[in-house]
Scaffold this active site. Sequence first.
Site, PDB file in Angstrom:
ATOM      1  N   SER A   1       6.307 -52.228 -29.946  1.00 33.22           N
ATOM      2  CA  SER A   1       6.803 -50.983 -29.367  1.00 33.22           C
ATOM      3  C   SER A   1       8.073 -50.461 -30.029  1.00 33.22           C
ATOM      4  CB  SER A   1       7.047 -51.155 -27.864  1.00 33.22           C
ATOM      5  OG  SER A   1       8.025 -52.160 -27.635  1.00 33.22           O
ATOM      6  N   GLY A   2       8.701 -51.250 -30.881  1.00 33.88           N
ATOM      7  CA  GLY A   2       9.928 -50.824 -31.556  1.00 33.88           C
ATOM      8  C   GLY A   2       9.643 -50.031 -32.811  1.00 33.88           C
ATOM      9  N   TYR A   3      10.695 -49.610 -33.472  1.00 36.23           N
ATOM     10  CA  TYR A   3      10.538 -48.833 -34.703  1.00 36.23           C
ATOM     11  C   TYR A   3       9.857 -49.653 -35.800  1.00 36.23           C
ATOM     12  CZ  TYR A   3      13.809 -45.430 -32.686  1.00 36.23           C
ATOM     13  OH  TYR A   3      14.419 -44.504 -31.885  1.00 36.23           O
TER      14      TYR A   3
ATOM     15  N   CYS B   1      17.876 -55.087 -43.524  1.00 41.67           N
ATOM     16  CA  CYS B   1      17.833 -53.856 -44.313  1.00 41.67           C
ATOM     17  C   CYS B   1      19.104 -53.683 -45.146  1.00 41.67           C
ATOM     18  CB  CYS B   1      17.603 -52.642 -43.416  1.00 41.67           C
ATOM     19  SG  CYS B   1      18.714 -52.526 -42.005  1.00 41.67           S
TER      20      CYS B   1
ATOM     21  N   ASN C   1      15.381 -47.904 -44.489  1.00 44.91           N
ATOM     22  CA  ASN C   1      15.622 -49.166 -43.793  1.00 44.91           C
ATOM     23  C   ASN C   1      14.415 -49.680 -43.014  1.00 44.91           C
ATOM     24  OD1 ASN C   1      16.578 -46.728 -42.214  1.00 44.91           O
ATOM     25  ND2 ASN C   1      16.512 -48.220 -40.553  1.00 44.91           N
TER      26      ASN C   1
END
Length: 344
Positions: A10-12, A147, A311
Amino acid sequence: MTTVSIIGGSGYGGGELLRLLLGHPNVAIKQVTSRSRVGEYVYQTHPNLRKRTQLKFSDPSQLESVDILFLAQPHGQAQKNIEEYAKLGTKIIDLAADFRLRDAEFYEKWYGEAHAAPEWLSKFVYGLPELHREEISKASYISGVGCNATASNLALLPLVKAGLIDLASPVIIEIKVGSSEGGAEGNSGSLHAERANVIRTFSAFGHRHTAEVIQEMGVKDISLTMTAVDIVRGVLATAHAKVKPGVATKDLWKAYRAVANENPFVRVVKEQRGIYRVPEPKILAGSNYADLGFELDESNGHIVAMCAIDNLMKGASGTAVQCLNLMMGWDETLGLEFMGLHPI
């Protein structure tokens, strides 16, 4: 088809993995988990995936075995459950920081707590193909990459690999980052009213990603300074260092071209005219490229080495898919051909 599942979708980072894997010709996504969104369509969280998938978020407790298991969870969770995950996935690719550092004491120094599964640290290969391509191709467990660490490591890579940098002198890296680095959960500083129009240094030194640069580049006297800028995606690392006596611009060109020739996603950007004469994160959005640049003051040996990345791509999910390709013996660029947009 190779089966894959994503724990923490569900995250980026999970959203980027989904986007990439849905377009990958050799994989089939079996499950995507989220404790807070069980039963919801993944496109309700990642709206760019509408009409691309009918997958729904699964409960992590209902996971089934797959060929490759991606872990896209917040830091600290994977190490607590790695024994169970290893039973579900023949191979594991972790995007978090849990297994990036090889030494348990070094981990505790930088993360402020003991590692929950120190015996697993040596089983993971640091997942940056530009540094560990051969090891990744033979590995079963791959760690994520920070990143900011990725941008820093790639900025320094040509200099370190060719032995051009003076490691006795300090290395200072200024890193400018976009808001997506804060993750989908966010905090009070992520609110638009607080985040827009800023150039805010939030970590002068001591950032955890520094540990990865020390480990991978062998640079001891190094500081990373983090500054938030008003973009969503992107990292620009600007490293200040000293080259060894006698090193000239022609030597740097040779070193940078060698690294670019060996790595399909590394490009040298050092133009004499035009707008984009140096690395710029803006044009890398959605791509897995890393753009490197440099400037040398031959009068005193001061070099400014730059690296721009997205990133969420080269700094996370794109590199994870690149590692997947290497682990499976596929073309390294498979599913990662998108080259970014201009203008954007």
